[in-house]
Design a protein around this motif. Structure first.
Motif: not given
Length: 576
Positions: A23-39
């Motif tokens: 859950q911690a990793i999936t939440n991080t990835l989802q938030n990175a996509i939503d906020n356009d903050h993906l490496a």
């Protein structure tokens, strides 16, 4: 007939919400996509079967969605998967770099998923560095590996690292329950927990085991069927074993172990599982640690009931004994005997956690009172025993009120503590007073005998030499061949009527004989019945030349016999 699809593929998660235990990793990835903050470079590392490749595919699909695509759109033209185990050369990486430069025809991003990235060669890693550090805006790299330590630091520093954890037994069992409902399988909760424990944190392994067990048992998935198919020991075996240990029932305990071996399990599997069972019982001792027990609710109730019978001191000592057997098992020559001895030790622990003491115990039959009519007779069979607390004897009135019996009835009197008498003035063995006491004891035990009173019978030189030879033979029989050889170097002679004289080749042999001369003289004194004997040892240098002891001396002896040996040594530059 439709082809069978394994559950690991059929029920592969399609969204981040479906991923189990991360859950911690999936939440991080989802938030990175939503906020356009993906490496642009991600590294997914962790054990096998925990969702690394699944999360990479979901991420690749999510970042290309814009709301206009169809529901079943998989963006196959935008996702490129590369198996680094088989494409690990520099040419493969160069081909990948050439493809990265081309922008996507559909969607916004091209996603490159490189699985088992640690298998790339050193030169391939180096060729990949520049592209990984400054990729095109439309390219995203997702690297997946089970062995992060094999990746060079320059690659790690260019990636955003996500460490995937093992799937817990609870999460795996819950997901298996969901899968069982999807397939219409009635599964016992304890059976699913056993599958989850056997998977050891890998969800893919758990689903593979689930498919295998369902093929074996059909739509009814029981704990018995799972343990039989997976070749694991059932909880009931360890519950029964612990009950027998608590009852100190060694015979039935050994029979149960023999039955376990006959089922094909080895002793190491049995004893390690028993140690884990003791650990689970220890966990049940406190309400705060019950959450650490990774079993179903029905089995958890059995653990609680048995934990009430086993005290904490017993479990601590049992854990220590079982763990010691686990450590010694592989190096033991008789492994079955080792486990049986361990079970006997465990069954010899009392309920208060202490081993049975072998102290000085007085049987109750020594202290009995016989009631015959109105008379009470107390027989004491012990003598010289100091009793700290003497039990009270019933008064006469109580005895007279006792019922009349025709035959004597023995009733043991309780004994609280018996202590043997010990000297009150006990002292340390290293004190001066103890040394004085020891000397006084020796004087009392063996008073000195005057030297003039000892016998001094006459004897001949031949008799002395005969007993000398007998003593040498005695030394050889006992294995003391060096001393025997030293005594055979010369024939002893009688210098005067009480002095034995012997010549030895060197001082080393002289010191060796002098060190042991008291033993030899005692033998001769007893045999000859003459206690005034003495030994005189001399060293004869002429005799010493006949013997060679060191390498130099041996070489000189050979040189005297054959002078050509010295020429041979000089010609070939030989050493001793």
């Amino acid at each position: 007939m439709e082809p069978f699809v394994v559950s690991a593929r059929k029920y592969r998660p399609q969204t981040f919400k479906d991923v189990v235990g991360q859950q911690a990793i999936t939440n991080t990835l989802q938030n990175a996509i939503d906020n356009d903050h993906l490496a642009q470079a991600l590294l997914f590392c962790g054990p096998r079967g925990v969702g690394k490749t699944t999360c990479a595919r979901i991420l690749a699909k999510k970042i290309n969605e814009d709301g206009t695509e169809q529901e079943d759109e998989d963006f196959a033209f935008n996702i490129f998967e590369l198996d680094a185990a088989s494409n690990n050369s520099v040419d493969d990486i160069r081909s990948l770099i050439d493809q990265v430069r081309i922008p996507p025809q559909v969607g916004k991003y091209k996603v490159y998923i490189i699985d088992e990235v640690h298998m790339l060669s050193q030169s391939a890693f180096n060729a990949f560095l520049k592209t990984l550090e400054e990729p095109p805006k439309h390219a995203i790299f997702i690297l997946a590996t089970t062995e992060k330590h094999k990746i060079i630091p320059t690659i790690l520093s260019r990636c955003q690292i996500f460490d995937f954890k093992r799937i817990t037994v609870k999460d795996a069992a819950e997901y298996l329950k969901h899968i069982a409902r999807q397939q219409g399988v009635e599964a016992e909760e304890s059976a699913l927990h056993i599958i989850a424990q056997k998977a050891d944190g890998a969800m893919r392994d758990a689903l593979s085991i689930f498919d295998r067990v369902v093929s074996f048992s059909g739509k009814q998935l029981t704990r018995k069927a799972v343990t039989e198919n997976l070749n694991v020991l059932d909880y009931d075996t360890y519950f029964t074993t612990t009950d027998l240990i608590l009852e100190n029932n060694i015979p039935n305990l050994l029979v149960l172990f023999n039955e376990t071996l006959s089922l094909g399990f080895d002793g190491h599997h049995f004893i390690s599982g028993l140690a884990s069972h003791f650990r689970d019982l220890m966990v049940c001792q406190h309400q705060e640690t019950i959450a650490l027990l990774e079993v179903g609710d029905d089995v958890k109730q059995q653990y609680k009931q048995q934990a009430e019978r086993a005290q904490k001191e017993f479990l601590l000592q049992a854990l220590e004994i079982a763990n010691d057997c686990d450590l010694k098992y592989k190096t033991s020559r008789n492994q079955r005997l080792l486990v049986e001895l361990t079970l006997m030790k465990l069954a010899s622990i009392t309920f208060d956690g202490e081993k049975k003491k072998l102290d000085f115990i007085i049987p109750a039959s020594f202290f009995t009172k016989k009631i015959t009519g109105n008379k009470t007779a107390v027989s004491d069979n012990l003598t010289n025993i100091k009793q700290e607390e003497v039990p009270a004897i019933p008064d006469t009135q109580a005895v007279e009120e006792a019922p009349q019996v025709s035959e004597p009835v023995e009733q043991p009197i309780p004994i609280k503590k018996i202590k043997l008498k010990t000297p009150e003035n006990r002292v340390s063995g290293l004190s001066l007073s103890s040394i004085k006491a020891k000397k006084a004891h020796e004087n009392v035990k063996s008073p000195p005998v005057a030297h003039e009173e000892l016998p001094k019978e006459a004897f001949t030189e031949a008799e002395m030499q005969e007993y000398w030879t007998e003593f040498v033979q005695h030394l050889e029989d006992k294995g003391r061949k060096i001393l025997a050889s030293n005594l055979q170097t010369d024939i002893p002679k009688l210098k005067n009527e009480n002095t034995i004289w012997i010549e030895l080749p060197n001082d080393t042999m002289k010191k060796e004989v002098e060190r042991e001369q008291s033993l030899m003289l005692d033998h001769l004194k007893q045999k000859l019945n003459n206690y005034s004997l003495s030994l005189h040892i001399t060293v004869n240098e002429i005799v010493a030349k006949k013997f060679a002891f060191t390498p130099e001396e041996k070489y000189q002896k050979l040189k005297e016999k054959n002078p050509a040996i010295d020429l041979l040594r000089k010609e070939f530059d030989l050493d001793f």
